[in-house]
Design a protein around this motif. Structure first.
Motif, PDB file in Angstrom:
ATOM      1  N   UNK B 186      34.962  33.890  50.197  1.00 18.94           N
ATOM      2  CA  UNK B 186      34.771  33.928  51.978  1.00 18.94           C
ATOM      3  C   UNK B 186      34.699  35.242  52.229  1.00 18.94           C
ATOM      4  N   UNK B 187      35.215  36.111  52.089  1.00 20.95           N
ATOM      5  CA  UNK B 187      35.266  36.914  52.289  1.00 20.95           C
ATOM      6  C   UNK B 187      34.775  37.885  52.041  1.00 20.95           C
ATOM      7  N   UNK B 188      34.356  37.939  50.597  1.00 17.55           N
ATOM      8  CA  UNK B 188      33.314  38.999  50.071  1.00 17.55           C
ATOM      9  C   UNK B 188      33.863  39.771  49.613  1.00 17.55           C
ATOM     10  N   UNK B 189      34.702  40.112  48.915  1.00 17.39           N
ATOM     11  CA  UNK B 189      35.694  41.804  49.306  1.00 17.39           C
ATOM     12  C   UNK B 189      35.298  42.309  47.930  1.00 17.39           C
ATOM     13  N   UNK B 190      34.523  42.122  47.864  1.00 17.84           N
ATOM     14  CA  UNK B 190      34.177  43.617  45.944  1.00 17.84           C
ATOM     15  C   UNK B 190      35.736  44.540  45.569  1.00 17.84           C
ATOM     16  N   UNK B 191      35.113  44.840  44.456  1.00 12.54           N
ATOM     17  CA  UNK B 191      36.682  45.501  43.772  1.00 12.54           C
ATOM     18  C   UNK B 191      36.258  46.850  43.418  1.00 12.54           C
ATOM     19  N   UNK B 192      36.593  47.833  44.738  1.00  8.43           N
ATOM     20  CA  UNK B 192      36.869  49.246  44.506  1.00  8.43           C
ATOM     21  C   UNK B 192      38.123  49.547  44.748  1.00  8.43           C
ATOM     22  N   UNK B 193      37.627  50.997  45.061  1.00  2.94           N
ATOM     23  CA  UNK B 193      39.397  51.404  45.064  1.00  2.94           C
ATOM     24  C   UNK B 193      39.832  51.232  46.015  1.00  2.94           C
ATOM     25  N   UNK B 194      39.596  50.623  47.153  1.00  4.23           N
ATOM     26  CA  UNK B 194      41.021  49.892  48.196  1.00  4.23           C
ATOM     27  C   UNK B 194      40.913  48.407  47.789  1.00  4.23           C
TER      28      UNK B 194
END
Lengths: 99, 548
Positions: B186-194
């Motif tokens: 739901x949040x759609x968090x990408x896999x990035x540095x954070x």
């Protein structure tokens, strides 16, 4: 090693400015470390309000080497300044190449 | 990592005041370094650039110090900044603990300039840990998608909040512990540095349950809209062996999951293998045995090319495993001859290696059988595997030799089908020169000698001093490759025979003069001819026949 008959490609103005800034950088880094130690004593180590517990121990373990590294880096900055000044002296000793 | 538990006390406002003063100063210093000093350095270097004819001022001393000033200093100031920024966060936890009843907080309670409580809170570390986890969990559901700042998405808001806590292990554990797979989608968090840093922090915390780890694995295997898993996530975990160990512990209990990860596209499954190798580096002998067993029994079927692409990483995993299985040298038991103790240790190690490597040998064999029409390809595969093993970043080249020899055996079979009947390695089968078990036992004993030579016996592989000894490295490389010793190797052996014997003496008797004479004779006599003239070549070649 540069020989006296070599010509120098050296910006004396930039060297002078860098030398002054490196002296200031070393002073700023030492000052930052000293201030940090002072703020720590003032805010975290007050006899009646001393920060205690596991997080304090972790913090202390991190800070002690950090402070040493800050002062070490200030020394490195001063060494760089000496190296720049030595290079400047070297450049001054070289005769300008005849045109 | 979570701090040890115990009583804790602080004035939240004091912590915030310290943190704010120091981070403000760190930011100022960093700004000055980047904005003033760095351009001056650039201008100087530009003005003193080497001319095309090579003549100029000698700037070697300047260049030698540049790295410390240009890179190390700003990096260190950033480290200090984050350390001190976290102190404010601790202040917030103390203030929350105060509000939660560890201090009678009323509307009249003093508030400091930081906005936090200005009074000493007495609590304990466990309460603060729980507060951190709770805060992380609260973030998972707190942001309202219908009440966002203009131009900001829910994902943006979460990334921004998570960035403030990405290295706070317990906060991140609380966050990921409360999200679950559906909420992550739901949040759609990408896999990035954070998010990668937050994931590593959460895994490192030791506070993330199996359900949460499983949800995270599902999410990183395939996010909706991004069907290809991102290999950089496992690579980030691999960089933190403690986090890798937590993720590996989950996978050990979920073999099918592990198999699915290894069946994923090449780059992703390579990153999984690297993560497992990282975790393996922290493991005890028993844990390593289990990991080798679980992975060995979950290797998915692969084509030659797929396997070939994974060979280097699998080789690194196996060699790390072989090193971890070594454990420490056995202690000298005064009731027994040290010869017996050492022999038992080496036999035990050889047996462990036999068992550990067997599933991998079988796996390779299956690939060969399934591709027997293509001998050249199978040969390429094995050569690639052996090369991958030999070039893996391992501590002990002898182990690379052992594995290289094992796969050399497979290669031998590919080349000469007449050896096929000797493949069967039942307990009563004859041990030929190509039997991997011979090589493994050789590896065990050569490792023993290596350790004994170094006088260490404490750590796996070659100790630092030995690693720096180029001559020893050269001898060991030749031995591992089964090549004859050359002039350089003989020269090194001639000059180090006494050192070898001294090291043997020290390790054999723990530095005391009362060494077991039988053990000593065993150590210095045949088949370990460690005479002062150091017949090292005989030693190396003799081990296989005596301990095969």
């Amino acid at each position: 090693v540069t020989q006296p008959e070599d010509h120098a490609n050296y910006d004396f103005t930039a060297a002078q400015e860098l030398s002054a800034l490196l002296a200031e950088a070393a002073r700023r880094v030492d000052e930052f470390a000293d201030n940090r130690a002072r703020w720590r004593a003032d805010q975290l180590d007050r006899p009646d309000e001393k920060w205690q517990g596991g997080r304090r121990r972790s913090f202390d373990q991190a800070v002690a080497p950090q402070q040493r590294t800050l002062h070490d880096l200030a020394t490195r900055v001063r060494q760089l300044r000496s190296a720049v000044e030595a290079a400047t002296e070297q450049a001054r000793a070289i005769r300008p190449r005849p045109r | 990592m979570a701090p040890p538990h115990g009583t804790a006390a602080a004035n939240p406002n004091r912590l915030a005041a310290y943190s704010d003063a120091s981070t403000h100063a760190a930011q100022n210093l960093q700004g000055w370094l980047h904005g003033v000093l760095e351009p001056a350095l650039d201008a100087y270097l530009q003005g003193a650039a080497t001319r095309s004819d090579g003549t100029n001022i000698d700037l070697r001393a300047v260049h030698a110090l540049l790295g410390a000033v240009r890179s190390d200093l700003p990096r260190h100031v950033a480290t200090v900044y984050y350390t001190d920024r976290d102190v404010h966060r601790v202040g917030t936890l103390f203030a929350e603990a105060g509000r939660a009843g560890h201090l009678p907080v009323t509307s009249m309670s003093p508030t400091g300039s930081s906005g936090l409580l200005d009074s000493v809170v007495h609590t304990d570390d466990r309460t603060l840990d729980a507060m951190a986890v709770k805060d992380g969990a609260a973030l998972a559901t707190s942001l309202d998608p219908h009440n966002l700042p203009p131009g900001k998405s829910l994902t943006d808001m979460y990334l921004s909040r998570l960035a403030e806590h990405a290295d706070d292990a317990l906060f991140c554990a609380g966050f990921f512990g409360a999200t679950g797979y559906e909420r992550l989608v739901q949040l759609g968090l990408p896999w990035n540095a954070v998010t990668k840093q937050a994931l590593v922090s959460a895994l490192r915390s030791g506070a993330l349950g199996d359900k949460a780890v499983g949800d995270l694995v599902s999410y990183l295997q395939a996010r909706p809209g991004n069907p290809d898993p991102d290999p950089s996530v496992f690579s980030a975990v691999a960089a933190d062996p403690q986090a890798a160990a937590r993720l590996t512990a989950y996978l050990l209990g979920n073999g099918a999951r592990l198999k699915a990860l290894l069946s994923a596209p090449t780059a992703f499954s390579q990153s999984v293998l690297r993560m497992l190798t990282s975790a393996e580096s922290t493991m005890s002998v028993e844990e390593t045995q289990r990991l080798l067993k679980v992975l060995g029994s979950n290797l998915p079927p692969m084509s030659l090319r797929e396997e070939q692409a994974r060979a280097g990483d699998l080789g690194a995993f196996l060699t790390m495993g072989a090193n971890r299985l070594l454990g420490p040298l056995p202690a000298h038991d005064p009731k027994n001859s040290y010869r017996i103790t050492l022999g038992g240790w080496a036999d035990c190690y050889g047996d462990m290696l036999d068992k550990a490597v067997r599933p991998y040998e079988m796996w390779l064999e299956r690939i060969y059988e399934e591709n027997k029409r293509s001998h050249q390809e199978a040969r390429d595969l094995v050569e690639n595997f052996a090369a991958g093993v030999a070039s893996a970043p391992i501590n002990n080249p002898l182990l690379a030799g052992a594995f290289g020899a094992t796969f050399g055996y497979v290669e031998g079979r590919v080349i000469d089908p007449a050896l096929a009947d000797k493949w069967s390695l039942g307990p009563d089968s004859p041990r030929t020169a190509l039997d991997p078990r011979n090589f493994l036992r050789q590896a065990a004993f050569l490792n023993l000698i290596t350790k004994v030579y170094a006088g260490s016996g404490a750590e796996n592989g070659l100790p630092a001093g030995s690693r720096q000894d180029a001559g020893l490295q050269h001898v060991l490389r030749l031995a591992a490759a089964g090549k004859p010793l050359d002039e350089r190797a003989h020269k090194w052996i001639a000059g180090n025979g006494n050192g070898l014997q001294r090291a043997l003496t020290l390790v054999g008797n723990g530095g005391k003069p009362d060494m077991d004479p039988v053990a000593y004779q065993w150590l210095i006599g045949h088949p370990l001819p460690i005479a002062p003239d150091g017949n090292f070549e005989d030693l190396l070649h003799g081990l296989g026949s005596n301990y095969g």
